[in-house]
Enzyme design. Structure first.
Site, PDB file in Angstrom:
ATOM      1  N   GLY A 167      17.331   4.767   5.405  1.00 43.27           N
ATOM      2  CA  GLY A 167      16.181   5.437   6.019  1.00 43.27           C
ATOM      3  C   GLY A 167      16.631   6.349   7.131  1.00 43.27           C
ATOM      4  N   ASN A 168      15.707   6.797   7.948  1.00 44.37           N
ATOM      5  CA  ASN A 168      16.073   7.603   9.119  1.00 44.37           C
ATOM      6  C   ASN A 168      15.112   7.288  10.258  1.00 44.37           C
ATOM      7  OD1 ASN A 168      13.781   9.599   9.118  1.00 44.37           O
ATOM      8  ND2 ASN A 168      14.602   9.951   7.065  1.00 44.37           N
TER       9      ASN A 168
END
Ligand code: CTP
Length: 403
Positions: free
Chosen positions: A217-218
């Site tokens: 993810g980020n």
């Protein structure tokens, strides 16, 4: 907050006889916390729900209820207080407004301190009505609320939800946050100039699952996208939000589609774009995904170290853009302008918003942002650090200029 637009603003809060009057107490406190000066005017029936002392304590100012205040009954101190108040104010909010008060203002009645003041005003007026569903939906109420909008007042429609009567339906007074957002919008000089526009906005990150426990993810919080949704909605647009996994809250009436992976976001964008004129891709889409997601948790000694990745689909590059206005974002740390312009061209966009991470208090998790907007035409607009709500409004105003 940075240069809060509410700071130093003079606001009159009108309170009418409605059970939601207690929420006006939160509103008073929040307005003052944002630096505004608040004076409260109540209708006689509002006194059945809240004591003026509550508002005088919260606002730090005298509360007006009577057209002819007791201290002035002998005529010695009689002043044109309604004109003084009207000239003093930068904005008046009537929240909650009963349908009775809304009807009176729509037809120019001035029979108590609040309605007299509404008629004397020179500044903008926000009206947030609340009532039981049957009263709210009656054609005469709808006509009156439409009339108020036609007269140039800013009406915040009631929400759907549980009501004091025990019934459920439209008529619920909105949470104070939405009213504060509308106050900021109006004080910044915006109107419902996006009425009739249908806008699709993506926000937040996408997550690519490795196994049932882990994902790629980020750090996107979704704040920029959610502020775009709020600003577009308050400016009158019909908005659909496609959101990745985030904790941000949005107004309950916004049509929200929740997705997790890039593929799900792409499917949702394709589905909803057909019915929208404008797409704003503010989502921070994951660039890579595992070649395949494991059904069971992978042991670290086993396959995790051999994890193979493949690129996710590029949503902006893959969708059919014909007849649509498409706005992308570019999140860069170096070669910012060159990279943003390359994305504008490669992804065939009408406009791109460069989000610079090299500025302090800009980017993920912050409530402020430093943006530069590049149009396909070559036009470039650079903005100083500002709140994400203000940045959202600048972006929307530039979208309105697109041919
Ligand atoms: N975007 C997209 N699909 C992807 C990746 C990005 O539609 N798979 C969109 C983003 O929502 C954004 C724009 O493309 O509007 C640019 O995203 P960004 O992450 O800055 O660029 P990338 O194309 O991913 O390139 P890089 O990460 O190498 O900078």
């Amino acid at each position: 907050m940075l240069n809060d637009i509410l700071s130093g603003k003079k606001i009159i809060l009108g309170v009418t006889g409605c059970i939601a009057a207690y929420k006006a107490c939160y509103l008073t406190r929040e307005l003052r916390e944002r630096g505004a000066e608040v004076r409260v005017v109540m209708t006689p029936s509002a006194l059945q729900f809240i004591a003026p002392l509550t508002f005088s304590s919260l606002s730090g100012n005298e509360v007006i209820v009577n057209v002819f205040p007791e201290s002035q009954q002998d005529g010695t101190g009689l002043k044109t207080w309604h004109i003084d108040y009207a000239l003093w104010a930068d904005l008046m909010i009537i929240a909650p407004a009963t349908v009775n008060t809304a009807a009176k203002i729509a037809h120019g009645f001035a029979d108590n301190a609040l309605t007299i003041l509404a008629l004397a005003l020179r500044c903008p007026l926000i009206i947030a009505p609340a009532a039981d569903t049957d009263m709210y939906e009656k054609p005469i109420t709808r006509q009156n609320l439409n009339k108020l909008s036609e007269l140039g007042h800013y009406v915040i429609e009631a929400e759907v939800g549980s009501l004091a009567s025990g019934l459920s339906g439209i008529g619920r007074f909105p949470e104070p946050e939405k009213i504060i957002d509308a106050v900021e919008l109006i004080l910044s000089g915006y109107t419902k100039d996006l009425s009739g526009k249908k806008i699709l906005i993506t926000a937040g990150p996408t997550f690519e699952d490795i196994d049932p426990v882990r994902f790629i993810g980020n750090r996107s919080s979704g704040k920029m996208g959610f502020n775009l949704v709020k600003a577009a909605y308050l400016r009158g647009a019909e908005v659909t939000l496609i959101s990745g996994p985030v904790y941000e809250k949005i107004y309950p009436e916004i049509n929200t589609v929740k997705v997790r992976s890039t593929f799900e976001m792409k499917e949702a964008v394709e589905k909803y774009l057909k019915d929208n004129q404008i797409l704003i891709m503010s989502a921070a889409v994951a660039d890579y995904q595992p070649e395949s997601a494991a059904i069971k948790k992978i042991k670290k000694e086993e396959h995790l170290k051999n994890l193979k990745l493949k690129q996710t689909v590029d949503i902006l590059a893959s969708i059919n853009k014909r007849g649509k206005k498409i706005i992308g974002f570019a999140l860069e740390t170096d070669e910012e302008k060159a990279n943003a312009l390359k994305k504008l061209k490669d992804k065939n966009l009408d406009m791109i918003v460069l989000n610079s991470l090299s500025d302090e208090r800009s980017g993920f998790e912050y409530d402020t942002n430093k943006i530069t907007i590049f149009h396909r035409s070559g036009k470039e607009v650079d903005y100083p650090l500002q709140s994400k709500f203000q940045a959202a409004n600048k972006i929307l105003s530039e979208i309105l200029k697109l041919k």
